[in-house]
Design an enzyme around this catalytic site. Structure first.
Site, PDB file in Angstrom:
ATOM      1  N   ILE A 672      29.144  32.826  39.821  1.00 24.09           N
ATOM      2  CA  ILE A 672      29.297  32.022  41.016  1.00 24.09           C
ATOM      3  C   ILE A 672      28.715  30.590  40.411  1.00 24.09           C
ATOM      4  CG2 ILE A 672      29.361  33.244  43.036  1.00 24.09           C
ATOM      5  CD1 ILE A 672      26.635  33.255  43.329  1.00 24.09           C
ATOM      6  N   GLY A 673      27.859  30.772  39.307  1.00 25.45           N
ATOM      7  CA  GLY A 673      27.354  29.611  38.845  1.00 25.45           C
ATOM      8  C   GLY A 673      26.661  29.362  37.605  1.00 25.45           C
ATOM      9  N   GLY A 676      21.493  25.886  32.778  1.00 24.38           N
ATOM     10  CA  GLY A 676      21.032  25.874  31.455  1.00 24.38           C
ATOM     11  C   GLY A 676      20.710  27.192  31.074  1.00 24.38           C
ATOM     12  N   GLY A 678      21.399  30.163  31.951  1.00 25.68           N
ATOM     13  CA  GLY A 678      22.417  31.485  32.024  1.00 25.68           C
ATOM     14  C   GLY A 678      23.204  31.479  33.177  1.00 25.68           C
ATOM     15  N   VAL A 680      25.029  32.903  36.750  1.00 22.65           N
ATOM     16  CA  VAL A 680      24.672  33.389  38.110  1.00 22.65           C
ATOM     17  C   VAL A 680      25.862  34.333  38.553  1.00 22.65           C
ATOM     18  CG1 VAL A 680      23.818  33.153  40.265  1.00 22.65           C
ATOM     19  CG2 VAL A 680      22.832  31.637  38.449  1.00 22.65           C
ATOM     20  N   LYS A 694      20.783  36.459  38.167  1.00 21.94           N
ATOM     21  CA  LYS A 694      20.940  35.500  37.441  1.00 21.94           C
ATOM     22  C   LYS A 694      20.691  36.219  35.915  1.00 21.94           C
ATOM     23  CE  LYS A 694      18.973  30.969  35.878  1.00 21.94           C
ATOM     24  NZ  LYS A 694      19.120  29.687  36.636  1.00 21.94           N
ATOM     25  N   ASP A 809      11.388  22.462  38.734  1.00 18.05           N
ATOM     26  CA  ASP A 809      12.725  21.902  38.482  1.00 18.05           C
ATOM     27  C   ASP A 809      13.121  21.729  40.101  1.00 18.05           C
ATOM     28  OD1 ASP A 809      15.221  21.207  37.570  1.00 18.05           O
ATOM     29  OD2 ASP A 809      15.867  22.991  37.018  1.00 18.05           O
TER      30      ASP A 809
END
Ligand SMILES: *[C@@H]1O[C@H](CO)[C@@H](O)[C@H](O)[C@H]1NC(C)=O
Ligand SMILES: *[C@@H]1O[C@H](CO)[C@@H](O)[C@H](O)[C@H]1NC(C)=O
Length: 984
Positions: A672-673, A676, A678, A680, A694, A809
């Site tokens: 689903i994502g 940088g 790795g 998800v 993740k 972040d």
């Protein structure tokens, strides 16, 4: 002349002069109104100024005081939540203005040089605001008596020179502003009428000049938190009116100046945290002393016996020095004494008995000395006491019974002494007791059943005493109990079944007692249990298989009489000796234990093979990546799969799934994502719930990259040094519990990669909801709640625990939304993990994301919470404007921060910055939020507010529509005992 003429003449004179007066008067009224309305126009939160309008007489405006000629004399608007900027050009056109009081507001922007037009000003308070830029020249304010600019965001060079002729000043407060470093400003020495000088925390270096003696009227002198060095000048001893002298946290050295004893009015004396030495003989006559703070220096010698006669002493803190000798017996017995902290010295003799005479004492802190004798009986009646710590002395005797049941006592720490006697039953009446530390004494007798009534207990540490008898069967009543350490005593009988009801337990240490019977089955239900040590007892029976479901970092069942098979999962967390000294135990495939029967051996092979199959399948899948191909080719061909076998699972919450279930779902179609560090994956569990996983690669840690790493790595067992920084960090992250922080359920790691298993957030990220095709219409209430929630989450990271945790972040794509659009922070600290793990392409792994990165990243490696706050400010800007942080519309190489700052400065129509979908009535609040965002994104980190402050400012702009709804405010934000007990 006839009387008529006379009276007629008089009348017309009167008429004309009245007319004249009226004309002058009304013109002055309208000029003043004009000025004040202009002044109002640059303020944002001006509801309080509703009375400032075209109808009212200006002398009736809120906060305005006029003189008898109806000329504005005072502007009193402190603590009114005013935001916006100050138009001094308008204000200073009021020629009779003597007083401006605007402290404790949310004012911002630079302060105009037009301030110098306020020539009749006697009183100026701009303190506690959010201004920026330098303080303008003040030399024309020759009438000024009171000047307060503290904690108001000013920076740059302070115009010290402009103070030299302001000799009417009696009160000068400039502290807590990040001015450029300057030596002690000699201009101050000309201000001979000063009676209060506050220059704490404004970057003053060098030495304090002898000329300070000129300021003979000073009653309060505060120069703390600077870079002052050298000795305290003898000149200080000439300031006979001094009541307060605070010089803490500098680099001052030498001894207390000779003659200090003549400052007979001194009541507050704080020179803590310097490099001072010598004795205290200069203080022995200062009988007005109320608060004496000398801690963290190198003072030596004895404590003057005269201190015992100080009739006003309330606070006495001298810890971490080199004092010897005895404390005066009557110290603290006169006034409403509040606390004593004499820890970490070489003091001896008895504990002064009368410090709680007036019933106000809250802290008795005397650890790490050589005190002898007993705990005085008097303290048994000290119901105000909150902390009682006398550990590491040579105290002895019985503890007065009443101590145990003091109603406010939260911590009792008597460790490492020679106390004796029992723990009496009246401990059951303690209402606030959270921590009881009695280790290494000679306490004896049974643990009273009544201890189970102390529902506030979090830690019980009774190790290395002579307690005996059974552990009370009612112990299960302690629902907050996190640690119970009873090792090295003589407890006997069975481990009570009810221990399994202490649901908060993370550590159980019952080692080296004489406990018998079986290990209770239900210990396996203690979801947060981390350490279990039952070694050195007489336990019998088999190891309950329920313990397999625990995720322990340490288990020690050695030296008992246990029999049967060690459950396979326990072997994973065991260390070599975990099960030693139990001749009846066996295990499959453990080199330290005897093998069990052949039948079961076979079945375990099947199980191992299955693990390997799953892990191997996963490895194959992951090998799609080129990176892994390279790695695989380096691996011994015979055993490519065994490497993947050693999945190490660390669990932090109660799990309703197995790692297999997770591993199976790590497939291409579940991505689903991609980030940088790795991919998800979304995992649909059989039970119907969902997880987000993740996946992160790791490479061989560069040995130097973590050699010098922080001690936090030490919280994990030494033998697991696969990637210590990573593990320590993950363990730290996993301990976080806050409703605005995404839950990390567990980490599953092999040598090659890590899986972090999080709760799944169905509404995706704030970025998606603001900027992508998944964009939705969010009204102001929703946006405000998202801002507030995210702010609380970040506040928790920064301030919730002792060690501030940086997110590193913060961005809208890391703010995830649950089904009700409540925000939760995700991916915190990962930037650091990824960095310290040193991926091969680590150069691409800058901490942070373009558009959100604070400017200081460019020039310093000293990244602090303030960098997170910058990034958070960018998120607030996104929320208000609906724009992305980086967008061509801002111009080449310009970002949202530049754009908002510029537009706010130009102070045109600020409503135009607000997202057009936000309704008109909410726009004013939106601008206020934008104003907070501007503070958060100040270039100088020191000018950005703390997250605590941000939360406070956001609370102040809570939309009216929300105030009726009961919002759960940080219910979970208080973690009991997150902070380790501090000295004070
Ligand atoms: C000020 O307001 C009060 C009532 O609000 C009124 O009675 C008074 O006359 C006003 N004073 C002036 C100077 O306008
Ligand atoms: C202070 O007054 C002296 C004497 O009038 C003058 O020369 C000097 O310039 C003044 N200082 C400032 C900063 O205005």
């Amino acid at each position: 002349m006839s009387p008529e003429f006379f009276s007629g003449h008089l009348r017309s004179t009167l008429f004309f002069s009245t007319l004249l007066f009226f004309v002058i008067h009304s013109s002055s009224q309208s000029d003043q109104r004009q000025s004040l309305l202009e002044f109002k126009s640059t303020l944002v939160n001006s509801k309080v100024l509703n009375s400032w309008n075209e109808e009212n007489n200006v002398c009736n405006f809120t906060g305005i005081v006029c003189n008898s000629d109806e000329e504005v004399k005072e502007v009193n608007l402190s603590q009114q939540q005013l935001a916006g900027t100050l138009a001094f050009d308008s204000l200073c056109s009021l020629k009779s203005l003597e007083r401006i009081s605007l402290g404790s507001n949310l004012l911002s922007g630079t302060v105009s040089t037009r301030l110098s037009d306020c020539r009749n000003l006697q009183y100026l308070d701009l303190g506690m605001n959010f201004f920026s830029g330098e303080v303008p020249d003040l030399s024309s304010l020759t009438q000024i008596k009171f000047l307060s600019l503290n904690l108001s965001g000013f920076s740059g060079q302070f115009p010290w020179k402009s103070l030299e002729n302001l000799t009417n000043l009696t009160f000068l407060s400039l502290g807590d502003n990040p001015f450029d470093e300057s030596p002690f400003p000699l201009e101050i020495l000309k201000l001979q009428n000063l009676n209060s000088l506050y220059l704490t925390n404004c970057t003053i270096g060098g030495t304090i000049p002898e000329g300070i003696e000129n300021l003979t009227l000073l009653e309060s002198l505060q120069l703390s938190d600077n870079n002052l060095v050298g000795e305290i000048p003898v000149g200080v001893t000439k300031l006979k009116n001094l009541q307060m002298l605070e010089l803490y946290n500098n680099g001052l050295s030498g001894i207390l100046p000779v003659g200090l004893s003549s400052l007979v009015n001194l009541a507050q004396f704080d020179v803590s945290t310097n490099n001072l030495h010598g004795d205290l003989s200069e203080l022995k006559n200062l009988t007005r002393m109320e608060s004496l703070q000398l801690f963290e220096n190198s003072f030596s010698g004895t404590i003057p016996q005269e201190f015992g006669e100080f009739k006003f002493l309330k606070q006495f803190s001298i810890y971490d020095n080199k004092f010897i000798g005895e404390l005066p017996a009557k110290i603290g017995s006169w006034a409403e004494f509040e606390y004593i902290d004499v820890s970490q010295n070489y003091l001896s003799g008895g504990i002064p008995p009368e410090m709680c005479k007036m019933g106000k004492m809250t802290k008795l802190l005397m650890l790490e000395n050589n005190f002898t004798g007993g705990l005085p009986e008097n303290y048994a009646g000290c119901s105000s006491l909150i902390r009682l710590r006398v550990s590491n002395n040579s105290l002895s005797g019985r503890v007065p019974d009443g101590i145990w049941s003091l109603p406010n006592l939260s911590m009792i720490d008597l460790e490492m002494n020679q106390f004796e006697g029992p723990l009496p039953a009246n401990i059951g009446e303690a209402r606030s007791l959270a921590q009881i530390f009695l280790a290494n004494n000679r306490f004896s007798g049974e643990l009273p059943m009544e201890i189970s009534n102390v529902s506030s207990l979090v830690e019980i540490e009774l190790s290395s005493n002579q307690f005996s008898g059974e552990i009370p069967a009612t112990i299960g009543g302690l629902k907050k109990l996190s640690n119970i350490r009873l090792q090295d005593n003589m407890f006997s009988g069975a481990i009570p079944e009810s221990l399994g009801s202490c649901v908060s337990l993370s550590e159980i240490n019952l080692a080296s007692n004489s406990l018998s019977g079986q290990i209770p089955d239900n210990l396996g239900s203690l979801a947060s249990l981390n350490l279990l040590n039952l070694s050195g007892n007489k336990l019998t029976g088999v190891i309950p298989s329920s313990l397999s479901s625990l995720k322990l970092t340490l288990i020690d069942l050695s030296n008992n009489m246990l029999i049967g098979r060690v459950p396979q999962p326990l072997l994973l967390v065991a260390y070599n000796g975990s099960f030693a000294g139990n001749p009846g135990l066996c295990a499959d495939g453990s080199k330290d234990l005897r093998e069990c029967s052949p039948v079961s051996r076979k079945s375990s092979h099947v199980r191992v093979a299955m693990y390997c199959f799953i892990a191997g399948a996963l490895l194959l899948l992951l090998s799609l990546s080129y990176f892994l191909f390279v790695k695989l080719s380096k691996i011994d061909h015979k055993s490519p799969i065994t490497r993947g076998c050693s999945w190490d699972v660390k669990q932090f919450h109660v799990l309703k799934f197995s790692e297999d279930e997770v591993l199976r779902s790590i497939t291409q179609e579940n991505i689903i994502g991609k980030g940088g560090s790795g991919n998800v994956y979304k995992v649909d569990l059989k039970c119907g719930e969902q997880l987000a996983v993740k996946h992160m690669w790791k490479s061989e840690p560069d040995s130097d990259s973590w050699k010098g790493s922080r001690s936090s790595a030490a919280i994990l067992p030494k033998e697991k040094t696969l990637w210590p920084e990573y593990e320590a960090e993950v363990a730290a992250l996993s301990s976080l519990r806050h409703m605005n922080v995404v839950k990390l359920y567990c980490s599953i790691s092999s040598e090659d990669s890590n899986l972090l298993v999080y709760e799944y957030m169905p509404n995706g990220s704030l970025w998606d909801r603001l900027h992508t095709n998944k964009k939705i219409n969010m009204d102001w209430g929703v946006r405000y709640e998202i801002a507030m929630g995210a702010a609380r989450g970040l506040e928790y990271l920064h301030h919730g625990c002792e060690r501030p945790m940086l997110h590193r972040d913060v961005k809208s794509s890391n703010i995830l939304l649950d089904e009700e659009l409540k925000p939760k922070l995700a991916d915190f600290g990962l930037a650091k993990i990824v960095q310290t793990g040193k991926r091969m392409d680590s150069t691409h792994m800058i901490a942070g994301t373009h558009g959100y990165i604070a400017p200081e990243y460019g020039y310093t490696s000293n990244v602090t919470e303030k960098s997170d706050i910058y990034s958070f400010g960018v998120v607030l800007m996104e929320l208000v404007t609906g724009k992305k942080p980086v967008d061509p519309v801002f111009g080449e190489n310009k970002d949202i921060v530049y754009w908002v700052h510029e537009e706010m400065r130009a102070k045109d129509d600020m409503f135009s910055l607000v997202d057009s979908t936000i309704t008109k009535d909410a726009k004013e609040d939106a601008v206020k939020m934008l104003n907070i965002a501007v503070h958060c994104t100040m270039k100088l980190p020191a000018l950005r507010p703390s997250m605590r402050m941000v939360v406070k400012m956001l609370e102040e702009i809570e939309p009216d529509s929300l105030t009726d709804i009961v919002i759960e405010k940080g219910v979970e934000s208080v973690i009991p005992d997150c902070k380790k007990p501090s000295m004070n």
